[in-house]
Write an enzyme that holds these catalytic residues in place. Structure first.
Site, mmCIF file in Angstrom:
data_model
loop_
_atom_site.group_PDB
_atom_site.id
_atom_site.type_symbol
_atom_site.label_atom_id
_atom_site.label_comp_id
_atom_site.label_asym_id
_atom_site.label_seq_id
_atom_site.Cartn_x
_atom_site.Cartn_y
_atom_site.Cartn_z
ATOM 1 N N CYS A 1 27.929 35.265 -43.056
ATOM 2 C CA CYS A 1 27.224 34.381 -43.977
ATOM 3 C C CYS A 1 26.711 33.148 -43.239
ATOM 4 O O CYS A 1 27.477 32.462 -42.568
ATOM 5 C CB CYS A 1 28.183 33.992 -45.101
ATOM 6 S SG CYS A 1 27.970 32.346 -45.738
ATOM 7 N N ARG B 1 19.924 44.843 -50.449
ATOM 8 C CA ARG B 1 18.820 44.473 -51.335
ATOM 9 C C ARG B 1 18.139 45.655 -51.999
ATOM 10 O O ARG B 1 17.723 45.570 -53.156
ATOM 11 C CB ARG B 1 17.800 43.633 -50.553
ATOM 12 C CG ARG B 1 18.318 42.236 -50.273
ATOM 13 C CD ARG B 1 17.525 41.537 -49.201
ATOM 14 N NE ARG B 1 17.776 42.119 -47.886
ATOM 15 C CZ ARG B 1 17.326 41.605 -46.751
ATOM 16 N NH1 ARG B 1 16.586 40.519 -46.771
ATOM 17 N NH2 ARG B 1 17.599 42.176 -45.591
ATOM 18 N N GLY C 1 18.280 46.191 -43.611
ATOM 19 C CA GLY C 1 16.937 46.753 -43.656
ATOM 20 C C GLY C 1 16.845 48.235 -43.979
ATOM 21 O O GLY C 1 15.755 48.806 -43.896
HETATM 22 C C1 LIG Z 1 21.647 37.942 -52.884
HETATM 23 C C2 LIG Z 1 22.455 38.272 -51.669
HETATM 24 C C3 LIG Z 1 23.773 37.865 -51.593
HETATM 25 C C4 LIG Z 1 24.555 38.172 -50.476
HETATM 26 N N1 LIG Z 1 25.874 37.815 -50.452
HETATM 27 C C5 LIG Z 1 26.657 38.223 -49.418
HETATM 28 C C6 LIG Z 1 28.061 38.009 -49.420
HETATM 29 O O1 LIG Z 1 28.645 37.460 -50.354
HETATM 30 N N2 LIG Z 1 28.777 38.432 -48.343
HETATM 31 C C7 LIG Z 1 28.184 39.066 -47.283
HETATM 32 O O2 LIG Z 1 28.871 39.446 -46.338
HETATM 33 N N3 LIG Z 1 26.858 39.279 -47.263
HETATM 34 C C8 LIG Z 1 26.101 38.893 -48.307
HETATM 35 N N4 LIG Z 1 24.766 39.183 -48.303
HETATM 36 C C9 LIG Z 1 24.205 39.956 -47.178
HETATM 37 C C10 LIG Z 1 24.267 41.453 -47.486
HETATM 38 O O3 LIG Z 1 25.602 41.883 -47.642
HETATM 39 C C11 LIG Z 1 23.610 42.265 -46.361
HETATM 40 O O4 LIG Z 1 24.332 42.062 -45.183
HETATM 41 C C12 LIG Z 1 22.169 41.859 -46.119
HETATM 42 O O5 LIG Z 1 21.466 41.705 -47.340
HETATM 43 C C13 LIG Z 1 21.447 42.881 -45.242
HETATM 44 O O6 LIG Z 1 21.424 44.153 -45.854
HETATM 45 P P1 LIG Z 1 20.096 44.704 -46.618
HETATM 46 O O7 LIG Z 1 18.960 44.559 -45.654
HETATM 47 O O8 LIG Z 1 20.393 46.137 -46.942
HETATM 48 O O9 LIG Z 1 19.911 43.858 -47.825
HETATM 49 C C14 LIG Z 1 23.982 38.883 -49.403
HETATM 50 C C15 LIG Z 1 22.648 39.294 -49.495
HETATM 51 C C16 LIG Z 1 21.890 39.014 -50.608
HETATM 52 C C17 LIG Z 1 20.467 39.499 -50.687
#
Ligand SMILES: Cc1cc2nc3c(=O)[nH]c(=O)nc-3n(C[C@H](O)[C@H](O)[C@H](O)COP(=O)(O)O)c2cc1C
Length: 438
Positions: free
Chosen positions: A194, A334, A312
């Site tokens: 984070c 996402r 991604g």
């Molecule tokens: C709205 C939102 C909230 C997120 N909250 C967290 C979280 O609480 N803990 C965490 O490790 N990652 C959090 N992330 C990151 C996601 O777990 C993930 O690592 C990141 O979105 C990349 O994956 P994606 O491209 O499939 O979205 C968050 C992402 C989004 C979009």
């Protein structure tokens, strides 16, 4: 009573942390307003917790936005505390975190403000096999807040489900783990990805932990020793690097340090975190380039560890390719929020078992009954919170916008939740409502 006291103390601690940041963000006059509204909140409802209050007050909401989706423990630790924690860990016995009982071939990423138990309830009608994660919960919130409200989930239907913790203090994290163990999560994960801690300007939380592999190892060791009581695996979710520490060698060192204290399961968000350029958390999920090759190299260099690739991934085809290339699993964030229905084929395609095969009419029927019960049980639960998970269920279909608008408008009018869904479904054609995955 003994129940109220810790909550109130916890809020004071957090008010102090929030106040510090507010000086930077809003200036002193707003700080006093912020303090005022929080104090007012404490007086009017001693049991109100931070997660709710953040939603209620506009200024706090702005603060939340500037902190991004992650928030919570913003404490600043001193170097001496760190070194004493490092010292004491050297004398303790070594415990290896057990492997995940059920393979994490596919998982839904932890996402603040999204992956609450309502969203997870919906997801379980779409996939029975995917790993689900909680939103990040800080160890401090578990210690000082309403732990049961934060930890309870729909047992047994949510399994496999992992709890994600955030924190930067070995004792607090151990206490958080201890509180969580009776809930029998399938794994407990430490957030090392984070990026929001940049706001405090002092890194000791989330992705900032990646700057200090040895200290992060102390945190993991503390969690692992506590979790050993119930053989609960402890995993780590991290980026591939942070700021200038972004070459593969650094990542390998980080994984080695955590492996040395017994961590065996990693979720790697395959882009680095940029903490020194004032990026928002959203920008930090878009701007740093994805480098999947780092994850593939980890798979080769640590053959006895398991690595889940994240970042991604947009389709089942892509997920399948990564699995074939050797990663233990793929985590999607996402795209699951954006189009939850699409993933209704994941059990068949990636796990080789039957899909749940519910139509969206059936899903919404179940969800409606569920929402009615949840709202009766919990007077603090808002309509928009309980309906948030279903808002994207028809993305790309005819009538999807009217469906969403109906939910938003009727929620604002405080119409009963089952009536809202009944009206919203009318915007969608029968063919889409009754479609099933094979
Ligand atoms: C709205 C939102 C909230 C997120 N909250 C967290 C979280 O609480 N803990 C965490 O490790 N990652 C959090 N992330 C990151 C996601 O777990 C993930 O690592 C990141 O979105 C990349 O994956 P994606 O491209 O499939 O979205 C968050 C992402 C989004 C979009």
């Amino acid at each position: 009573g003994s129940h109220v006291q810790p909550t109130v103390m916890g809020e004071h601690t957090r008010i102090h942390g929030l106040g510090l940041i507010s000086v930077v963000i809003f200036g002193l006059s707003q700080v006093s307003y912020l303090r005022g509204s929080l104090t007012h909140a404490n007086l009017s409802d001693k049991s109100i917790d931070m997660r709710r209050s953040v939603r209620c007050w506009p200024l706090l909401a702005r603060l939340r936005t500037s902190l991004g989706p992650h928030r919570g423990n913003l404490g600043i630790r001193s170097a001496s505390l760190r070194s004493s924690a490092l010292e004491s860990s050297k004398t303790s016995g070594k415990v290896i975190s057990p492997p995940l009982a059920l393979g994490e071939r596919f998982s839904v990423a932890p996402m603040m403000d999204y992956t609450d138990r309502h969203f997870r309830f919906l997801l379980r009608m779409i996939t029975k096999k995917a790993w689900l994660y909680t939103e990040m919960i800080t160890s401090e919130a578990l210690i000082h807040g309403d732990a049961d409200r934060l930890l309870r989930y729909h047992d047994p239907i949510e399994h496999p489900v992992a709890l994600q913790l955030g924190g930067s203090d070995p004792d607090s994290l151990a206490k958080g783990v201890k509180k969580a163990l009776p809930y029998a999560y399938d794994a407990i994960n430490l957030n090392c990805g984070c990026p929001s801690d940049k706001v405090s300007g002092r890194g000791s939380f989330g992705a900032a932990l990646m700057k200090e592999p040895d200290y992060t190892a102390v945190l993991c060791e503390s969690m692992i020793q506590q979790a050993a009581a119930t053989d609960t695996p402890v995993s780590v979710k991290c980026r591939i690097g942070v700021d200038e520490n972004d070459d593969y060698h650094y990542l390998k060192q980080f994984v080695t340090a955590l492996g040395d204290v017994g961590v065996r399961h990693f979720i790697i968000h395959a882009r680095k975190a940029i903490l020194n350029m004032n990026l928002s958390p959203k920008q930090n999920r878009e701007i740093p380039p994805l480098k999947y090759q780092y994850v593939h190299r980890l798979v080769v260099d640590f053959p006895s560890y398991s690595f889940v690739l994240n970042g991604g991934v947009k389709s089942l085809e892509e997920a399948d390719e990564f699995l074939k290339a050797g990663v233990a699993g793929v985590m999607v964030g996402r795209e699951i929020i954006n189009r939850p229905w699409y993933w209704g084929d994941v059990d068949r395609r990636l796990f080789g078992v039957e899909n749940p095969r519910l139509s969206r009419r059936e899903i919404l029927g179940n969800y409606s009954a569920y929402a009615v019960v949840e709202m009766e049980r919990d007077p603090r639960l808002g309509i928009s919170t309980v309906l948030k998970p279903v808002q994207h269920l028809f993305v790309g279909e005819r009538g999807a916008r009217a469906y969403r608008r109906t939910i938003a408008e009727l929620s604002a009018k405080k119409v009963a939740v089952d009536e809202i869904l009944k009206a919203a479904i009318n915007c969608i054609g029968d063919q889409d409502l009754d479609q099933r995955w094979p």
